[in-house]
Each structure stands twice: as structure tokens, then as C-alpha cells.
Design an enzyme around this catalytic site. Structure first.
Site, PDB file in Angstrom:
ATOM      1  N   CYS A 389       0.962  -1.129   0.074  1.00 19.75           N
ATOM      2  CA  CYS A 389       0.087  -0.106  -0.035  1.00 19.75           C
ATOM      3  C   CYS A 389       0.683   1.317  -0.106  1.00 19.75           C
ATOM      4  CB  CYS A 389      -1.001   0.074   1.098  1.00 19.75           C
ATOM      5  SG  CYS A 389      -2.263   1.223   1.114  1.00 19.75           S
ATOM      6  N   HIS A 515      -3.538  -5.160   0.156  1.00 16.11           N
ATOM      7  CA  HIS A 515      -2.997  -5.549   1.518  1.00 16.11           C
ATOM      8  C   HIS A 515      -3.162  -7.186   1.193  1.00 16.11           C
ATOM      9  CE1 HIS A 515      -2.844  -2.008   3.980  1.00 16.11           C
ATOM     10  NE2 HIS A 515      -3.540  -1.426   2.666  1.00 16.11           N
ATOM     11  N   GLU A 517      -1.687  -9.440   3.234  1.00 17.45           N
ATOM     12  CA  GLU A 517      -1.768  -9.991   4.529  1.00 17.45           C
ATOM     13  C   GLU A 517      -3.081 -10.512   5.017  1.00 17.45           C
ATOM     14  OE1 GLU A 517      -1.898  -5.421   5.560  1.00 17.45           O
ATOM     15  OE2 GLU A 517      -1.183  -6.769   3.739  1.00 17.45           O
TER      16      GLU A 517
END
Length: 557
Positions: A389, A515, A517
Site C-alpha cells: 500500500c 493488502h 496480509e
């Protein structure tokens, strides 16, 4: 007789998880572990976090106070516990899985304005509690078990309507359809040198005042409770001694379901539900924990961010790096580095002994020059880098300044008057009146360029990842970036948005606007993190070989 939710055929069961004494006692991890155990029985589970604050969602909350904002597939900005739920189970969270006090009161007031209550005086009971009950029942529809975690602490003012709603719901549900698991801290006092159960006892008393008696008590302590303390808690809390469990500190977070299973939690839940659950099948989970615990090699990865005081600010990212280690058979040690300290000391002074660096997402100008200088140092020193990001954006700013020659390049977020806005506000973000729930949120597709690291990681031409941003790479600068060696390895299907960038002539210099994750799990590590940790492992091996070669032959052991 039909169930309170009006479904006489499928009647989901509910596990209500409450907490006492203090926040951060581990309710979310216990709730997630319960989900692991129930999925081990091949039951279909879902979750709901009752976040008792009056915020509409977690989107505008300070991550230093509330932890990270977890983004779901549908773009909900939720509590970090939603991340625990997804990592510990196969469940996928959405808007209805995160219920805040602001949502409840907002819905009640909108109904009142529409005249839905037919002129009634609006009160906490029944209007607010009925709204909460309906949301809980709707969340459980279509599942075998819904695990409902009550945020906050029993005894606080904010959870009172939620606890009242659960008390009513427990009465309305048939016997065997609900279980209350209470998580209470049993602190260690250094003066007398012992664990004290009185705080946990008082929290159970507060829960009873709310009309709820716990079925299972989980004591959160540094060490497992001995039999004396278990019997003491059982006696004073009115819980059978076999239903008094310990949630001790564990070396590996993912050991907790195994620890609770060893104490018979799966059997206790089955007995309370009247369905006679046996021992949950946690074979894959146990294998994953074993791989993590048996790894011999270690890599050190620095996370250069601005919320380094609390690791919960980057919880999903921390865990995704660990998952990458599971995929590669190495332990990952994450070192949090303050980007403002990098501004003061320089990246070389703070990052020379790491095997790779992640620059995570964030907002605002504080510490941004430290991140930009870090990206440049990683590029020139050929150290593995993963930008997420804002990490992509600072890498683009650094590249523009020091490779393409635009010395004053910046993002308009940090310098609205920059002559070279290589990062700029997305067109649809320019006239928005509110900050909350207004970013580009949720899952969007991305097309990958064959022959790139991005394509090699995913091994497919089109992917979907979750986003949370307002600013993007300025397409005006694509051509000049490409001429100087930057590869745009991921783009939106319409080709308008840059999703991934990388430098191919580098051990690993990859960044993404999304993102990844949020979608990583210990049993299914995300491919970008697996690829990055593999590059860090190779970096560690090169550094070790260089160190050994620099030692004179006669001085070697």
C-alpha cells in the site's frame, strides 16, 4: 415449536464469549480457537464481533489504541479480531460479522424516523436489545455454530445492552443451543509471588448481575493453573471444575487450539450442546504448528512503520510474515523499526543486520521521509523488499526522485504542491464529505504480467486482493518509469490502476497497492509472503557465507 429466529428446520447453536478484568485478555484468540476445534468436528462455523463502541466501524480508529483495521472481502473495516477468526478457520468475514454499538443505535433511530415502531417510546429494552438479538440470529443463519464475541469488559457501561440481549436470547433459545465461555484474567502479583483469582471471581459476579452464568471459564494467566486454583475458581464462580480451563502464554500463537483441546474444550462444548462431540481432528493444524516450532533457520525482517509501539497495529502483517516462514521452513523474527528514527539515523545505521524489509501501509506525513530513504537504500543495496500500500507509494516516490530525475517528486497526500505528483488522489476520492468507509475498500481484481515475480508467486494471470487506500500511482509517469527499469507487473483489469510494481534486476524488489496480509493463513501462507521470505532466506545465506569468508582461515573453528 420454531426457534426464535423463525427457522424450525435448521437451528444454529451459539457460543457467546465474554471477558472480564481487563481488555486484551485474549477473548478473540479463544473465540478463534473454539472455531478451530468446531471445524475439526466438520461443523460449519461463523463469527460475530460485538464491538460495543459507538463508532460505526473501526475505519477511523487510531491503530495505536485499537489495533489494526481488518478489511474484509466486501470492504468492511472491522476489528482486528476478525483477522484472528479468518486465520484460525476457513470462515470468511463480511459486514454482518462485525456489529458495533454505533450500527445498533443508528439502525434503531432510522427505524424510529420511518415510523417502524408505530409511535412507541424508544428504549434500550426492548428496542435496542431486540436489534442486537436480530443481528446475532441473522449472523448464525445457515451455519452449525455462530461464535459471538462480546467486546469490552464485563462491568463496563458500553457492553450492558449487548449482555442484556444475550441474557434474553439465552432464555429464548431451546436448551442445548447456547454456551457461554467467559475469559478472565488471573494476574500474577510479584509481591506475594502468586496468581490471584479474586479479579476473575469479581468478573463472574458482574456477568451474573447481567443475567448470565458462564458454562465454561477460561483463566488467562502466564502459566497453567494448578489444581488448587482450578478448584478455587470452580467453587467461587459456580462452574464445574472440569469446565475451568487455562489459557497460558504460548510460544507460538497457533498452539492455543491444541492447548485448549488437551484440556477437553471440544468435549465440553459437545456436552453443553448435547451433541456428544468427540476429539476434534486437528491433524493439519498440528502439522502446521510442528513445522513452525521445528524450524531451525531464522530470518530477520524489519518492518519500517509509524505505529511500532504496538505490534497489534500491524497484526495481520506480522502473522503473514510468520506464515511465509512456515512455507519456507524458517522462523521469521520481525523487528519493528520506527520510520521517524530512520529519518534521524539513516537506514544504513538501523537496517544493516536484517535479511529483508517490509514497508507497510499507513496515512499521513509523519515519518514518511524515513520510509522513502529506506526504499532507496534497499534498492541500491540489493536487499529484499516488500512494499504494501503506502510501501508501493514511497518506493515510487524514491524511484522518481533518484532514478528518473524528478527530484521534487512526492505524493499529493504529503505535498499538495509538488511539481511531480507521482502519487495522487484517486478521482473518485476528491469530493467525499466523510472520512469513514469512503476509501477504495474490499476485494478487487488484478491482472498479472507473465514473466514477473508477481506472476511467478501467484501462478495465475488474474487474482483478487483486498484494498484500503485513497491514493494511487499517477499514470502520467508510467512511461518514464518503464524506460528506467520499473516493471508494472499488476494492473486493474481495465488497465487504469497500477496494482503491483517491481524491479527485475534485483534479488527481490516487489510492491503492491493492495493488502495481501488479510488473506494469509497459517495453513495456507500467502504466495507473496512465501516468495518474499524465500528471498530473505537467500539473503541470510549470502550474508552468512560472506561473513564466514571474511574470517581468516586460521581463525575458523
Amino acid at each position: 415449536m420454531p426457534a426464535p429466529d423463525g427457522n424450525s428446520e435448521h437451528k444454529p447453536k451459539f457460543v457467546f464469549v465474554t471477558g472480564g478484568v481487563a481488555s486484551s485478555t485474549g477473548k478473540g484468540l479463544v473465540a478463534a480457537s473454539i472455531g478451530t476445534l468446531l471445524e475439526g468436528q466438520r461443523l460449519k462455523v461463523t463469527f460475530q464481533k460485538l464491538d460495543v463502541y459507538l463508532n460505526a466501524d473501526a475505519g477511523t480508529m487510531n491503530p495505536l489504541e485499537h489495533g489494526e483495521v481488518f478489511v474484509t472481502e466486501d470492504g468492511t473495516e472491522g476489528d482486528l479480531d476478525l483477522g484472528h477468526y479468518e486465520r484460525f478457520t476457513s470462515a470468511t468475514m463480511a459486514r454482518h460479522n462485525d456489529l458495533s454499538g454505533g450500527q445498533v443505535y443508528g439502525s434503531v433511530l432510522r427505524k424510529e424516523r420511518r415510523g417502524d415502531y408505530l409511535g412507541a417510546t424508544i428504549q434500550v429494552i426492548p428496542h435496542v436489545t431486540d436489534e442486537i438479538k436480530s443481528r446475532i440470529l441473522a449472523c448464525g443463519a445457515g451455519f452449525d455454530v455462530a461464535i459471538i464475541e462480546v467486546g469490552g469488559t464485563v462491568g463496563d457501561l458500553e457492553p450492558v445492552p449487548f449482555l442484556e440481549a444475550i441474557s434474553q436470547l439465552r432464555t429464548e433459545l431451546e436448551i442445548g443451543r447456547s454456551v457461554v465461555v467467559h475469559v478472565a484474567a488471573v494476574p500474577f502479583f510479584t509481591g506475594p509471588g502468586e496468581l490471584k483469582t479474586k479479579p476473575a471471581q469479581h468478573s463472574v459476579q458482574e456477568l451474573r448481575r447481567a443475567g448470565i452464568t458462564p458454562d465454561i471459564l477460561v483463566a488467562r494467566a502466564e502459566e497453567p493453573l494448578d489444581e488448587r486454583l482450578r478448584h478455587k475458581l470452580a467453587r467461587f464462580c459456580g462452574v464445574p471444575v472440569e469446565a475451568v480451563l487455562s489459557s497460558p502464554d504460548v510460544k507460538i500463537l497457533y498452539e492455543l487450539p491444541l492447548v485448549l483441546q488437551a484440556q477437553g474444550l471440544d468435549g465440553l462444548l459437545g456436552a453443553r450442546f448435547g451433541i456428544g462431540l468427540g476429539r476434534s481432528d486437528l491433524g493439519l493444524w498440528r502439522e502446521t504448528v510442528q513445522r513452525l516450532s521445528s524450524a531451525r533457520d531464522e530470518v530477520v525482517i524489519a518492518m519500517v512503520g509509524k505505529y511500532v509501539d504496538l505490534s497489534d497495529s500491524y497484526k495481520s502483517l506480522n502473522e503473514a510474515l510468520i506464515h511465509g516462514g512456515i512455507a519456507c521452513g524458517v522462523r521469521v523474527r520481525v523487528r519493528h523499526v520506527d520510520s521517524e528514527a530512520v529519518e534521524a539515523e539513516g537506514p544504513a545505521a538501523m537496517l544493516t543486520d536484517v535479511d529483508g524489509v517490509v514497508i507497510p501501509g499507513g496515512f499521513g506525513p509523519r515519518g514518511i521521509e524515513g520510509k522513502i530513504s529506506c526504499a532507496g537504500w534497499l534498492r541500491t543495496e540489493r536487499i529484499p523488499f516488500l512494499g504494501i500500500c503506502l510501501g508501493l507509494q514511497v518506493a515510487a516516490i524514491e524511484f522518481a526522485r533518484n532514478v528518473t530525475g524528478f527530484a521534487e517528486a512526492n505524493s499529493t497526500e504529503f505535498d499538495p504542491d509538488t511539481p511531480h505528483p507521482v502519487i495522487d488522489l484517486m478521482p473518485g476520492q476528491r469530493e467525499l464529505p466523510d472520512l469513514g468507509a469512503s476509501m477504495r475498500l474490499g476485494s478487487y481484481q488484478c491482472d498479472l504480467l507473465p514473466g514477473t515475480r508477481a506472476f511467478d508467486a501467484y501462478r495465475q494471470p488474474r487474482i483478487a486482493e483486498r484494498h484500503r487506500h485513497r491514493y494511487e500511482f499517477n499514470n502520467y509517469y508510467r512511461e518514464v518509469f518503464s524506460q528506467h527499469g520499473m516493471v508494472f507487473s499488476g494492473r486493474s483489469p481495465d488497465g487504469e490502476l497500477v496494482e503491483m510494481m517491481e524491479i527485475t534486476d534485483h534479488p527481490h524488489f516487489v510492491s503492491c497497492q493492495f493488502h495481501p496480509e488479510y488473506r494469509s493463513r497459517p495453513t495456507a501462507p500467502h504466495p507473496l509472503f512465501a516468495q518474499f521470505v524465500a528471498a530473505c532466506r537467500e539473503s541470510a545465506q549470502r550474508r552468512d557465507k560472506s561473513r564466514r569468508n571474511s574470517i581468516p582461515t586460521g581463525a575458523r573453528p
